[in-house]
Design a protein around this motif. Structure first.
Motif, short mmCIF file in Angstrom:
data_model
loop_
_atom_site.label_atom_id
_atom_site.label_comp_id
_atom_site.label_asym_id
_atom_site.label_seq_id
_atom_site.Cartn_x
_atom_site.Cartn_y
_atom_site.Cartn_z
N LEU A 56 0.85 -1.19 0.00
CA LEU A 56 0.00 0.00 0.00
C LEU A 56 0.88 1.24 0.00
O LEU A 56 1.73 1.39 0.87
CB LEU A 56 -0.90 0.00 1.24
CG LEU A 56 -1.63 1.31 1.57
CD1 LEU A 56 -2.57 1.72 0.45
CD2 LEU A 56 -2.38 1.17 2.89
N TRP A 57 0.70 2.09 -0.99
CA TRP A 57 1.32 3.41 -0.99
C TRP A 57 0.22 4.40 -0.60
O TRP A 57 -0.86 4.40 -1.21
CB TRP A 57 1.85 3.77 -2.38
CG TRP A 57 2.93 2.86 -2.89
CD1 TRP A 57 3.49 1.79 -2.25
CD2 TRP A 57 3.58 2.95 -4.16
NE1 TRP A 57 4.45 1.21 -3.04
CE2 TRP A 57 4.51 1.89 -4.23
CE3 TRP A 57 3.45 3.80 -5.26
CZ2 TRP A 57 5.32 1.67 -5.34
CZ3 TRP A 57 4.25 3.58 -6.38
CH2 TRP A 57 5.19 2.53 -6.40
N VAL A 58 0.48 5.22 0.39
CA VAL A 58 -0.57 6.13 0.86
C VAL A 58 -0.01 7.54 1.02
O VAL A 58 1.06 7.73 1.61
CB VAL A 58 -1.22 5.62 2.17
CG1 VAL A 58 -0.20 5.42 3.28
CG2 VAL A 58 -2.33 6.54 2.62
N ARG A 59 -0.74 8.50 0.48
CA ARG A 59 -0.41 9.91 0.65
C ARG A 59 -1.45 10.52 1.58
O ARG A 59 -2.66 10.48 1.29
CB ARG A 59 -0.44 10.65 -0.69
CG ARG A 59 0.01 12.11 -0.56
CD ARG A 59 -0.27 12.92 -1.84
NE ARG A 59 0.35 12.36 -3.03
CZ ARG A 59 1.65 12.52 -3.33
NH1 ARG A 59 2.44 13.19 -2.51
NH2 ARG A 59 2.14 12.01 -4.44
N PRO A 60 -1.03 11.09 2.71
CA PRO A 60 -2.00 11.68 3.63
C PRO A 60 -2.71 12.88 3.00
O PRO A 60 -2.14 13.60 2.18
CB PRO A 60 -1.13 12.12 4.81
CG PRO A 60 0.16 11.39 4.67
CD PRO A 60 0.35 11.16 3.22
N ARG A 61 -3.95 13.08 3.40
CA ARG A 61 -4.73 14.24 3.01
C ARG A 61 -5.22 14.93 4.29
O ARG A 61 -5.22 14.33 5.36
CB ARG A 61 -5.95 13.83 2.17
CG ARG A 61 -5.61 13.10 0.89
CD ARG A 61 -6.87 12.61 0.21
NE ARG A 61 -7.72 13.72 -0.26
CZ ARG A 61 -7.76 14.14 -1.52
NH1 ARG A 61 -7.00 13.55 -2.44
NH2 ARG A 61 -8.54 15.14 -1.87
N ALA A 62 -5.71 16.14 4.14
CA ALA A 62 -6.20 16.89 5.30
C ALA A 62 -7.65 17.33 5.12
O ALA A 62 -8.16 18.11 5.93
CB ALA A 62 -5.32 18.12 5.55
N ASP A 63 -8.32 16.81 4.08
CA ASP A 63 -9.67 17.31 3.76
C ASP A 63 -10.79 16.32 4.09
O ASP A 63 -11.94 16.51 3.67
CB ASP A 63 -9.75 17.69 2.28
CG ASP A 63 -9.39 16.53 1.35
OD1 ASP A 63 -9.09 15.42 1.86
OD2 ASP A 63 -9.41 16.73 0.12
N GLY A 64 -10.45 15.23 4.83
CA GLY A 64 -11.48 14.27 5.20
C GLY A 64 -11.95 13.39 4.06
O GLY A 64 -13.00 12.74 4.16
N VAL A 65 -11.19 13.34 2.97
CA VAL A 65 -11.53 12.51 1.82
C VAL A 65 -10.59 11.31 1.75
O VAL A 65 -9.39 11.44 2.01
CB VAL A 65 -11.43 13.33 0.51
CG1 VAL A 65 -11.55 12.43 -0.72
CG2 VAL A 65 -12.51 14.41 0.48
N VAL A 66 -11.14 10.15 1.42
CA VAL A 66 -10.32 8.97 1.15
C VAL A 66 -10.56 8.55 -0.30
O VAL A 66 -11.70 8.55 -0.78
CB VAL A 66 -10.62 7.79 2.10
CG1 VAL A 66 -10.00 8.03 3.46
CG2 VAL A 66 -12.11 7.54 2.23
N ARG A 67 -9.47 8.21 -0.99
CA ARG A 67 -9.54 7.77 -2.38
C ARG A 67 -8.76 6.46 -2.48
O ARG A 67 -7.70 6.31 -1.87
CB ARG A 67 -8.94 8.83 -3.31
CG ARG A 67 -9.68 10.15 -3.26
CD ARG A 67 -8.91 11.26 -4.01
NE ARG A 67 -8.88 11.02 -5.45
CZ ARG A 67 -7.77 10.80 -6.15
NH1 ARG A 67 -6.58 10.75 -5.53
NH2 ARG A 67 -7.81 10.62 -7.45
N PHE A 68 -9.32 5.52 -3.25
CA PHE A 68 -8.74 4.19 -3.35
C PHE A 68 -8.52 3.83 -4.81
O PHE A 68 -9.39 4.07 -5.67
CB PHE A 68 -9.67 3.14 -2.72
CG PHE A 68 -10.10 3.47 -1.33
CD1 PHE A 68 -9.24 3.29 -0.25
CD2 PHE A 68 -11.37 3.97 -1.07
CE1 PHE A 68 -9.63 3.60 1.03
CE2 PHE A 68 -11.77 4.28 0.20
CZ PHE A 68 -10.91 4.09 1.26
N TYR A 69 -7.35 3.21 -5.07
CA TYR A 69 -7.04 2.72 -6.42
C TYR A 69 -6.25 1.43 -6.27
O TYR A 69 -5.31 1.35 -5.49
CB TYR A 69 -6.21 3.75 -7.19
CG TYR A 69 -5.89 3.36 -8.62
CD1 TYR A 69 -6.68 3.79 -9.68
CD2 TYR A 69 -4.80 2.54 -8.91
CE1 TYR A 69 -6.40 3.43 -10.99
CE2 TYR A 69 -4.50 2.17 -10.22
CZ TYR A 69 -5.30 2.62 -11.25
OH TYR A 69 -5.02 2.25 -12.55
N SER A 70 -6.66 0.40 -7.01
CA SER A 70 -5.94 -0.88 -7.01
C SER A 70 -5.45 -1.17 -8.42
O SER A 70 -6.21 -1.01 -9.39
CB SER A 70 -6.84 -2.02 -6.53
OG SER A 70 -6.24 -3.26 -6.80
#
Length: 397
Positions: A56-70
């Motif tokens: 899993l590569w994850v970039r933190p966000r600060a806007d309360g949004v989660v985005r997923f890509y496989s």
């Protein structure tokens, strides 16, 4: 283009920005050495983490949004952390959304969001717990990004809860626990009722574990899984008429079996289901003992007996898994072979002489194709560690 560079390019298309902000996590698949369909019956299992798994590569966000890509299911799925809901069309992302939801429910503050990019070298639908790996790697990333103090065993429990309550699959704890708590060169002897566990060294010497994929999709696995759970609950209810102190089928001793068998004689299906559970629990405990004594031949015999019980009493193998096991049994350099996972497709695990692995693969390939018309896949995997963060440099696959 190098494969890692190709994935990096895909990641940056999905989540543009500085790669220095990106963190990488890894969770393994698992193979259960013995103790199948025992976890939800409150008994002991004996899984091991693999060196294959989900990155899993994850970039933190600060806007309360989660985005997923496989990489395996290339469609971006987006949601808000305060509005996570199950949607059939979201497929694998329901597992990730469920994990984020249950971790947030435990944490003192909401998760701030992130871009989640998944890569796997586990075959989907092979019974090597790719879904548990996705759950646990997501849970570990959210925990670490939030700096929330959860240990890996707690991650396993929360991941199971997400699958039970959010996704709606009534799974036991084994897969998530093995993925979270694996240790290199060890299997986990786990009491699924108490979560007490012991890491048991797996010293194979001149032998290796060979995982063979039927390449037959496990279309019946989920429905039959729920059916077997119900049958075990029905058997337990009847057995409690003569053994009122019994809370789980795995508490029934071998010495008590004759009385249980007589009591269930009018319910042949329930009798077979209970017989598998009672004797599989015994085999699992015996497997730990013989492995500690380095008696690989005895361990192989227990593997074979386990598969026969899953075939005849629990009826969760099917023609493809039986064909693979029978082909392995007929090879001189194989000490034992059995199905692993839920059944109805998926994989077998075999204990094979290292020097004979190429010959084993060819022997099984020919015999299996003759019986089924299918082409198997083989994975020789070492036993690896559970979920962990990887160094950012290079962002491995």
């Amino acid at each position: 283009m190098h494969e890692t560079e190709s994935f990096r390019s895909k990641f940056l298309s999905f989540s543009p920005g500085d790669m220095a902000d990106v963190r990488q996590f890894f969770a393994p698949g698992r193979v259960n050495l013995i103790g199948e369909h025992i976890d939800y019956n409150g008994g002991h299992v004996f899984p091991a983490a693999l060196t294959r798994g989900v990155s899993l590569w994850v970039r933190p966000r600060a806007d309360g949004v989660v985005r997923f890509y496989s990489v395996d299911f290339p469609e971006t799925i987006e949601a808000r952390v305060d509005a996570l809901e199950f949607r059939e069309a979201d497929g694998y992302a329901n597992y990730t959304k469920g994990v984020i939801k249950v971790v947030q429910e435990e944490a003192p503050a909401p998760f701030c969001g992130g871009d989640f990019f998944y890569l796997s070298n586990l075959a989907n639908g092979a019974g090597l717990s790719s879904s548990a790996a996705v759950e646990v790697v997501t849970a570990a990333a959210v925990r670490d990004l939030m700096a929330y103090p959860l240990d890996n065993a707690q991650l396993a429990v929360l991941s199971q809860r997400a699958e039970n309550e959010f996704v709606g699959v009534n799974c036991g704890i084994m897969d998530q626990f093995a993925v979270a708590m694996g240790k290199a060169d060890h299997a986990i002897f786990l009491d699924c009722q108490t979560l007490d566990y012991e890491w048991v060294p797996v010293t194979l010497g001149d032998y290796a574990l060979v995982i063979t994929n039927t390449n037959e999709r496990r279309g019946l696995a989920e429905s039959k899984y729920n059916e077997r759970r119900s049958e075990c609950e029905a058997a337990l209810s009847l057995i409690q008429e003569i053994l009122p102190g019994i809370q789980n089928l795995t508490q029934i001793s071998i010495d008590q079996w004759n009385d249980v068998e007589a009591h269930l004689s009018s319910q042949p299906i329930l009798l077979r289901r209970a017989r598998h559970v009672v004797f599989e629990e015994h085999r699992t405990k015996e497997a730990v003992r013989v492995l500690k004594a380095l008696r690989l031949d005895a361990f192989g015999q227990l593997m074979n007996a386990s598969h026969a019980s899953l075939r005849d009493d629990y009826e969760v193998t099917g023609r493809a898994l039986d064909a693979l096991a029978e082909a392995a049994w007929s090879f001189a350099g194989c000490l034992g072979s059995r199905m692993t996972g839920a059944g109805f497709g998926g994989c077998t695990v075999s204990l094979v002489e290292r020097a004979s692995i190429p010959a084993f693969e060819e022997h099984v390939r020919v015999a299996y194709a003759d019986k089924t018309g299918l082409e198997p896949s083989f994975y020789v995997s070492e036993i690896g560690d559970g979920v962990h963060e990887r160094q950012q440099e290079g962002l491995e696959v």
